[in-house]
Design a protein around this motif. Sequence first.
Motif, short mmCIF file in Angstrom:
data_model
loop_
_atom_site.label_atom_id
_atom_site.label_comp_id
_atom_site.label_asym_id
_atom_site.label_seq_id
_atom_site.Cartn_x
_atom_site.Cartn_y
_atom_site.Cartn_z
N LEU A 2 36.40 43.13 37.27
CA LEU A 2 36.20 41.69 37.51
C LEU A 2 34.86 41.24 36.95
N VAL A 3 33.84 42.03 37.18
CA VAL A 3 32.50 41.70 36.69
C VAL A 3 32.49 41.76 35.16
N LEU A 4 33.10 42.81 34.63
CA LEU A 4 33.14 42.98 33.17
C LEU A 4 33.95 41.88 32.50
N VAL A 5 35.05 41.47 33.11
CA VAL A 5 35.84 40.37 32.55
C VAL A 5 34.99 39.11 32.47
N ALA A 6 34.24 38.82 33.52
CA ALA A 6 33.39 37.62 33.51
C ALA A 6 32.36 37.71 32.39
N LEU A 7 31.71 38.85 32.26
CA LEU A 7 30.71 39.01 31.20
C LEU A 7 31.34 38.92 29.81
N PHE A 8 32.47 39.61 29.62
CA PHE A 8 33.15 39.57 28.32
C PHE A 8 33.67 38.17 28.00
N ALA A 9 34.13 37.45 29.03
CA ALA A 9 34.62 36.08 28.82
C ALA A 9 33.50 35.16 28.35
N GLU A 59 30.79 30.65 41.02
CA GLU A 59 31.58 31.76 40.47
C GLU A 59 30.70 32.97 40.19
N TRP A 60 29.50 32.75 39.61
CA TRP A 60 28.58 33.87 39.38
C TRP A 60 28.18 34.52 40.70
N SER A 61 28.05 33.74 41.76
CA SER A 61 27.71 34.29 43.07
C SER A 61 28.80 35.23 43.56
N GLY A 62 30.04 34.82 43.40
CA GLY A 62 31.16 35.68 43.78
C GLY A 62 31.20 36.94 42.94
N ILE A 63 30.97 36.81 41.66
CA ILE A 63 30.95 37.96 40.76
C ILE A 63 29.83 38.92 41.16
N ALA A 64 28.66 38.38 41.52
CA ALA A 64 27.53 39.21 41.96
C ALA A 64 27.86 39.95 43.25
N PRO A 87 38.36 49.87 44.74
CA PRO A 87 37.27 48.88 44.64
C PRO A 87 36.37 49.10 43.42
N VAL A 88 36.08 50.34 43.08
CA VAL A 88 35.25 50.59 41.90
C VAL A 88 36.00 50.15 40.64
N ASP A 89 37.30 50.40 40.61
CA ASP A 89 38.13 49.94 39.49
C ASP A 89 38.02 48.43 39.33
N LYS A 90 37.84 47.73 40.43
CA LYS A 90 37.75 46.27 40.38
C LYS A 90 36.41 45.79 39.84
N PHE A 91 35.53 46.71 39.46
CA PHE A 91 34.33 46.33 38.73
C PHE A 91 34.74 45.64 37.43
N SER A 136 27.84 43.91 43.77
CA SER A 136 27.08 44.52 44.87
C SER A 136 27.95 45.48 45.67
N GLY A 137 29.18 45.07 45.93
CA GLY A 137 30.11 45.94 46.66
C GLY A 137 30.38 47.23 45.92
N VAL A 138 30.53 47.15 44.62
CA VAL A 138 30.77 48.35 43.81
C VAL A 138 29.55 49.27 43.89
N LEU A 139 28.35 48.69 43.82
CA LEU A 139 27.14 49.50 43.91
C LEU A 139 27.03 50.18 45.27
N VAL A 140 27.38 49.48 46.33
CA VAL A 140 27.35 50.09 47.66
C VAL A 140 28.28 51.30 47.71
N LEU A 141 29.45 51.17 47.14
CA LEU A 141 30.39 52.30 47.11
C LEU A 141 29.90 53.43 46.22
N ALA A 142 29.33 53.07 45.08
CA ALA A 142 28.91 54.09 44.11
C ALA A 142 27.75 54.93 44.64
N PHE A 143 26.87 54.33 45.39
CA PHE A 143 25.69 55.05 45.89
C PHE A 143 25.82 55.46 47.34
#
Length: 144
Positions: free
Chosen positions: A107-114, A126-131, A101-105, A135-142
């Motif tokens: 997805l967020v970076l692709v959206a920003l880079f795109a 789409e931004w809501s889904g990306i957010a 799941p953290v690797d799937k961050f 959020s899920g990555v942050l929950v895992l990271a912390f």
Amino acid sequence: MATSTGWFYWAVLSAVFAALTAIFAKIGIQGVDSDLATLIRTVIIIVVLSAFVGLTGKWTNPLSLSPRTWVFLGLSGLATGASWVCYFRALKIGAASQVAPVDKFSLVLVALFAVIFLGERPSLREWSGIALVASGVLVLAFKR
């Protein structure tokens, strides 16, 4: 917006195979250096894709590609290799249910880079889904 939904089915299959990649890799790297495991995986990919391209008649002379294509495919290959090395190292020492799941961050970076590099403009939905992914990555990271 594209009228075809064919991309969605391929993307779902990509997600299924990516999930299987994490599970198979986690099992396969036990007792093996993660860099060697990445090399073995890469060789298998080269063999399978070479057979696929050849058997489906999609082979063309790569020397006929434009220099721009070579540069960006080369950069993509370098980024892929770096990603795989990092992913396998993380998978070697972490739980697959956390690493993937953290690797799937990405997805967020692709959206920003795109947005930055390709001029794409995701919708509010789409931004809501990306957010939510972020959020899920942050929950895992912390998670402590």
